[in-house]
Design a protein around this motif. Structure first.
Motif, mmCIF file in Angstrom:
data_model
loop_
_atom_site.group_PDB
_atom_site.id
_atom_site.type_symbol
_atom_site.label_atom_id
_atom_site.label_comp_id
_atom_site.label_asym_id
_atom_site.label_seq_id
_atom_site.Cartn_x
_atom_site.Cartn_y
_atom_site.Cartn_z
ATOM 1 N N ASP A 85 43.567 30.621 24.573
ATOM 2 C CA ASP A 85 42.772 29.395 24.395
ATOM 3 C C ASP A 85 42.753 28.563 25.674
ATOM 4 O OD1 ASP A 85 42.328 30.199 21.796
ATOM 5 O OD2 ASP A 85 43.768 28.791 20.905
ATOM 6 N N ARG A 86 43.922 28.426 26.319
ATOM 7 C CA ARG A 86 43.981 27.662 27.568
ATOM 8 C C ARG A 86 43.158 28.338 28.656
ATOM 9 N NH1 ARG A 86 49.324 27.381 26.249
ATOM 10 N NH2 ARG A 86 49.910 28.829 27.912
ATOM 11 N N HIS A 87 43.229 29.670 28.712
ATOM 12 C CA HIS A 87 42.449 30.399 29.719
ATOM 13 C C HIS A 87 40.951 30.229 29.462
ATOM 14 C CE1 HIS A 87 41.312 33.354 32.672
ATOM 15 N NE2 HIS A 87 40.552 33.930 31.764
ATOM 16 N N THR A 88 40.542 30.299 28.207
ATOM 17 C CA THR A 88 39.128 30.129 27.871
ATOM 18 C C THR A 88 38.651 28.734 28.268
ATOM 19 O OG1 THR A 88 39.327 31.706 26.042
ATOM 20 C CG2 THR A 88 37.455 30.189 25.979
ATOM 21 N N ALA A 89 39.462 27.716 27.969
ATOM 22 C CA ALA A 89 39.100 26.343 28.336
ATOM 23 C C ALA A 89 39.029 26.197 29.854
ATOM 24 C CB ALA A 89 40.102 25.356 27.752
ATOM 25 N N TRP A 90 39.980 26.801 30.568
ATOM 26 C CA TRP A 90 39.992 26.736 32.023
ATOM 27 C C TRP A 90 38.750 27.418 32.593
ATOM 28 C CZ3 TRP A 90 40.288 30.937 35.400
ATOM 29 C CH2 TRP A 90 40.458 30.602 36.750
ATOM 30 N N ALA A 91 38.400 28.592 32.031
ATOM 31 C CA ALA A 91 37.223 29.322 32.520
ATOM 32 C C ALA A 91 35.952 28.506 32.291
ATOM 33 C CB ALA A 91 37.121 30.687 31.841
ATOM 34 N N LYS A 92 35.859 27.827 31.136
ATOM 35 C CA LYS A 92 34.687 26.994 30.852
ATOM 36 C C LYS A 92 34.613 25.822 31.827
ATOM 37 C CE LYS A 92 32.212 24.395 27.321
ATOM 38 N NZ LYS A 92 31.384 23.889 28.370
#
Length: 158
Positions: A85-92
């Motif tokens: 989830d943190r990686h997805t938010a960071w990528a966004k």
């Protein structure tokens, strides 16, 4: 089970000895401390599983019947999902940052004065007026740009 406990104990001893030996190349050269901790943890886990089997009088280890193992698996899954989830938010956020445009615009003095006056009447910064202007620009089929009349306004939360 006894073989796994013995193997883990042997490897734990070997990696600890390797850490105590003078530094040299070889299979432990990358990070002997990490490897020693890994085998110490594996040794402890195999001893825990052996004790669990002994107290339950079972011959085969079933992870589903191991309350501690199930709890740890759930914790690992929660950490894994949090990391995803943190990686997805960071990528966004990174993609949004790449989509942003920052520009420095040099305007003639008379145009700059008009822009500052418009911004002041609207209670905005000149950059905010330019951003709203860019939002209202439309392009015709022949490539000509036009802007319909609009009133610059404050955007809530900005």
């Amino acid at each position: 089970m006894a073989d796994k406990v013995a193997e883990a104990a042997r490897r734990e001893r070997e990696t600890q000895q390797q850490m105590d030996a003078p530094a040299e190349g070889g299979p432990f050269a990358t990070d002997p401390e990490y490897l020693a901790k890994l085998w110490a943890a594996k040794h402890a886990e195999w001893r825990r599983i052996a004790a669990l089997l002994e107290t339950s009088a079972k011959q085969v280890y079933d992870p589903e019947q191991d309350p501690q193992g199930v709890a740890w698996a759930q914790e690992r899954e929660t950490r894994r999902q949090d990391t995803l989830d943190r990686h997805t938010a960071w990528a966004k956020e990174r993609q949004d940052a790449q989509d942003e445009l920052r520009a420095q615009v040099w305007l003639p003095a008379d145009t700059s004065r008009r822009l500052r006056a418009i911004a002041a009447r609207a209670g905005l910064q000149p950059e905010q007026v330019l951003a709203q202007l860019a939002d209202h620009v439309r392009m015709n089929d022949d490539g000509a740009m036009m802007v319909a009349p609009f009133t610059p306004h404050r955007v809530e939360g900005a």
